[in-house]
Design an enzyme around this catalytic site. Sequence first.
Site, mmCIF file in Angstrom:
data_model
loop_
_atom_site.group_PDB
_atom_site.id
_atom_site.type_symbol
_atom_site.label_atom_id
_atom_site.label_comp_id
_atom_site.label_asym_id
_atom_site.label_seq_id
_atom_site.Cartn_x
_atom_site.Cartn_y
_atom_site.Cartn_z
ATOM 1 N N ILE A 29 0.861 -1.199 0.000
ATOM 2 C CA ILE A 29 0.000 0.000 0.000
ATOM 3 C C ILE A 29 0.893 1.243 0.000
ATOM 4 O O ILE A 29 2.091 1.160 0.307
ATOM 5 C CB ILE A 29 -0.914 0.072 1.246
ATOM 6 C CG1 ILE A 29 -0.075 0.020 2.547
ATOM 7 C CG2 ILE A 29 -1.955 -1.028 1.231
ATOM 8 C CD1 ILE A 29 -0.841 0.457 3.785
ATOM 9 N N GLN A 67 11.623 8.994 -2.895
ATOM 10 C CA GLN A 67 10.583 9.751 -3.593
ATOM 11 C C GLN A 67 9.960 10.763 -2.641
ATOM 12 O O GLN A 67 9.704 10.459 -1.476
ATOM 13 C CB GLN A 67 9.513 8.801 -4.149
ATOM 14 C CG GLN A 67 8.411 9.478 -4.934
ATOM 15 C CD GLN A 67 8.933 10.305 -6.103
ATOM 16 O OE1 GLN A 67 9.463 11.411 -5.920
ATOM 17 N NE2 GLN A 67 8.820 9.782 -7.309
ATOM 18 N N GLY A 84 7.459 12.587 -0.633
ATOM 19 C CA GLY A 84 6.163 12.149 -0.085
ATOM 20 C C GLY A 84 6.094 10.665 0.216
ATOM 21 O O GLY A 84 5.025 10.145 0.532
ATOM 22 N N TYR A 113 7.090 4.608 2.522
ATOM 23 C CA TYR A 113 7.083 3.577 1.469
ATOM 24 C C TYR A 113 8.513 3.220 1.041
ATOM 25 O O TYR A 113 8.862 2.042 0.911
ATOM 26 C CB TYR A 113 6.276 4.133 0.295
ATOM 27 C CG TYR A 113 6.053 3.204 -0.868
ATOM 28 C CD1 TYR A 113 5.072 2.212 -0.826
ATOM 29 C CD2 TYR A 113 6.785 3.341 -2.054
ATOM 30 C CE1 TYR A 113 4.837 1.384 -1.915
ATOM 31 C CE2 TYR A 113 6.556 2.529 -3.147
ATOM 32 C CZ TYR A 113 5.581 1.547 -3.070
ATOM 33 O OH TYR A 113 5.355 0.735 -4.162
HETATM 34 P P1 NDP Z 1 -2.722 -2.722 -6.042
HETATM 35 O O1 NDP Z 1 -3.163 -1.643 -5.140
HETATM 36 O O2 NDP Z 1 -3.383 -2.884 -7.385
HETATM 37 O O3 NDP Z 1 -2.826 -4.145 -5.291
HETATM 38 C C1 NDP Z 1 -2.347 -4.320 -4.000
HETATM 39 C C2 NDP Z 1 -2.777 -5.673 -3.509
HETATM 40 O O4 NDP Z 1 -2.279 -5.842 -2.175
HETATM 41 C C3 NDP Z 1 -4.289 -5.842 -3.428
HETATM 42 O O5 NDP Z 1 -4.640 -7.171 -3.778
HETATM 43 C C4 NDP Z 1 -4.574 -5.603 -1.947
HETATM 44 O O6 NDP Z 1 -5.730 -6.244 -1.465
HETATM 45 C C5 NDP Z 1 -3.345 -6.252 -1.343
HETATM 46 N N1 NDP Z 1 -3.137 -5.813 0.042
HETATM 47 C C6 NDP Z 1 -2.932 -4.560 0.482
HETATM 48 N N2 NDP Z 1 -2.809 -4.561 1.826
HETATM 49 C C7 NDP Z 1 -2.955 -5.839 2.229
HETATM 50 C C8 NDP Z 1 -2.949 -6.488 3.493
HETATM 51 N N3 NDP Z 1 -2.751 -5.826 4.632
HETATM 52 N N4 NDP Z 1 -3.138 -7.826 3.533
HETATM 53 C C9 NDP Z 1 -3.345 -8.510 2.395
HETATM 54 N N5 NDP Z 1 -3.360 -7.975 1.169
HETATM 55 C C10 NDP Z 1 -3.174 -6.648 1.097
HETATM 56 O O7 NDP Z 1 -1.161 -2.527 -6.199
HETATM 57 P P2 NDP Z 1 -0.169 -2.875 -7.393
HETATM 58 O O8 NDP Z 1 -0.594 -4.103 -8.083
HETATM 59 O O9 NDP Z 1 0.063 -1.660 -8.159
HETATM 60 O O10 NDP Z 1 1.172 -3.158 -6.552
HETATM 61 C C11 NDP Z 1 1.617 -4.452 -6.217
HETATM 62 C C12 NDP Z 1 2.976 -4.330 -5.547
HETATM 63 O O11 NDP Z 1 3.884 -3.703 -6.450
HETATM 64 C C13 NDP Z 1 2.967 -3.469 -4.285
HETATM 65 O O12 NDP Z 1 3.824 -4.022 -3.321
HETATM 66 C C14 NDP Z 1 3.497 -2.146 -4.778
HETATM 67 O O13 NDP Z 1 4.114 -1.423 -3.742
HETATM 68 C C15 NDP Z 1 4.489 -2.593 -5.823
HETATM 69 N N6 NDP Z 1 4.805 -1.589 -6.811
HETATM 70 C C16 NDP Z 1 3.819 -1.074 -7.629
HETATM 71 C C17 NDP Z 1 4.141 -0.136 -8.577
HETATM 72 C C18 NDP Z 1 3.137 0.417 -9.518
HETATM 73 O O14 NDP Z 1 3.539 1.257 -10.318
HETATM 74 N N7 NDP Z 1 1.890 -0.009 -9.494
HETATM 75 C C19 NDP Z 1 5.518 0.357 -8.723
HETATM 76 C C20 NDP Z 1 6.461 -0.263 -7.839
HETATM 77 C C21 NDP Z 1 6.098 -1.189 -6.925
HETATM 78 P P3 NDP Z 1 -7.074 -5.398 -1.129
HETATM 79 O O15 NDP Z 1 -7.815 -5.375 -2.396
HETATM 80 O O16 NDP Z 1 -7.714 -6.202 -0.057
HETATM 81 O O17 NDP Z 1 -6.653 -4.044 -0.699
#
Ligand code: NDP
Length: 246
Positions: A90, A146, A148, A152
């Site tokens: 997150i 980054q 803000g 993270y």
């Molecule tokens: P999304 O927000 O699309 O998905 C995040 C996922 O994590 C969701 O399935 C969410 O479930 C789950 N999640 C969050 N908190 C918890 C928790 N406490 N327990 C269980 N599940 C949880 O994110 P992205 O697909 O974009 O990102 C995936 C990973 O990639 C992350 O770690 C992110 O930091 C990393 N990342 C993403 C980038 C991007 O540009 N998108 C860039 C660099 C890294 P729920 O639906 O229940 O919230």
Amino acid sequence: MSSRVALVTGGTGGIGTSICKRLADMGHRVATNYRSEEKARAWQQKMQAEGYDIVVVPGDVGSPEAAQALVKGVEEKLGPVEILVNNAGITRDTTFHRMTPEQWHEVINTNLNSVFNVTRPVIEGMRERKWGRVIQISSINGLKGQYGQANYAAAKAGMHGFTISLARENAKLGITVNTVSPGYVATDMVMAVPEEVRAKIVADIPTGRLGKPEEIAYAVGFLVADEAAWITGSNLDINGGHHMGW
Ligand code: NDP
């Protein structure tokens, strides 16, 4: 190619969905966690409509007890976890001088403590079976920082510190541990950034576009292969040239 049991945390999200599909396409049996049953069922039905049979098990990765129950649930349904992708994450962005303890702790807990919570219940089995793949999905911002994102970036940098220590401890046991650091990928997480900020980000990316979730999943597929047995403790940057280091 052997068919393995894979647990992808946060598999219902943008990048996680692509990772689940990629691993399933490789013949692995894939599971993910959910927090909202309603969302998970809808996601699972969508996957089924696309021909993917992904197991969903409840579990908040920020809680050690829930993560333990998650692993147990996956093992009951599919067998011992052989591939773990720590992908759930997150953001709670704000400049550090405005950051509340809650914003700090929530991000550290979900992105970093989760890695302990989920890996701890699977590592002993991997060591006994002498085969395993553990992959952390970190971020470009854990490498370069980054505005803000002190919370993270700290969590994401911490994930790689975890990777390189776990890699050393388990290298002789057929277990590889690696980090994948995506740049900006067009998922909900990035689309939530205001459009003008996003335009500035894209202007800074040498390839001139955001990444696709499948481009991150491809790297995960590469790292889990039997042939990748000598790749451990590494960080793979996938960011369209946005940050180049060596
Ligand atoms: P999304 O927000 O699309 O998905 C995040 C996922 O994590 C969701 O399935 C969410 O479930 C789950 N999640 C969050 N908190 C918890 C928790 N406490 N327990 C269980 N599940 C949880 O994110 P992205 O697909 O974009 O990102 C995936 C990973 O990639 C992350 O770690 C992110 O930091 C990393 N990342 C993403 C980038 C991007 O540009 N998108 C860039 C660099 C890294 P729920 O639906 O229940 O919230």
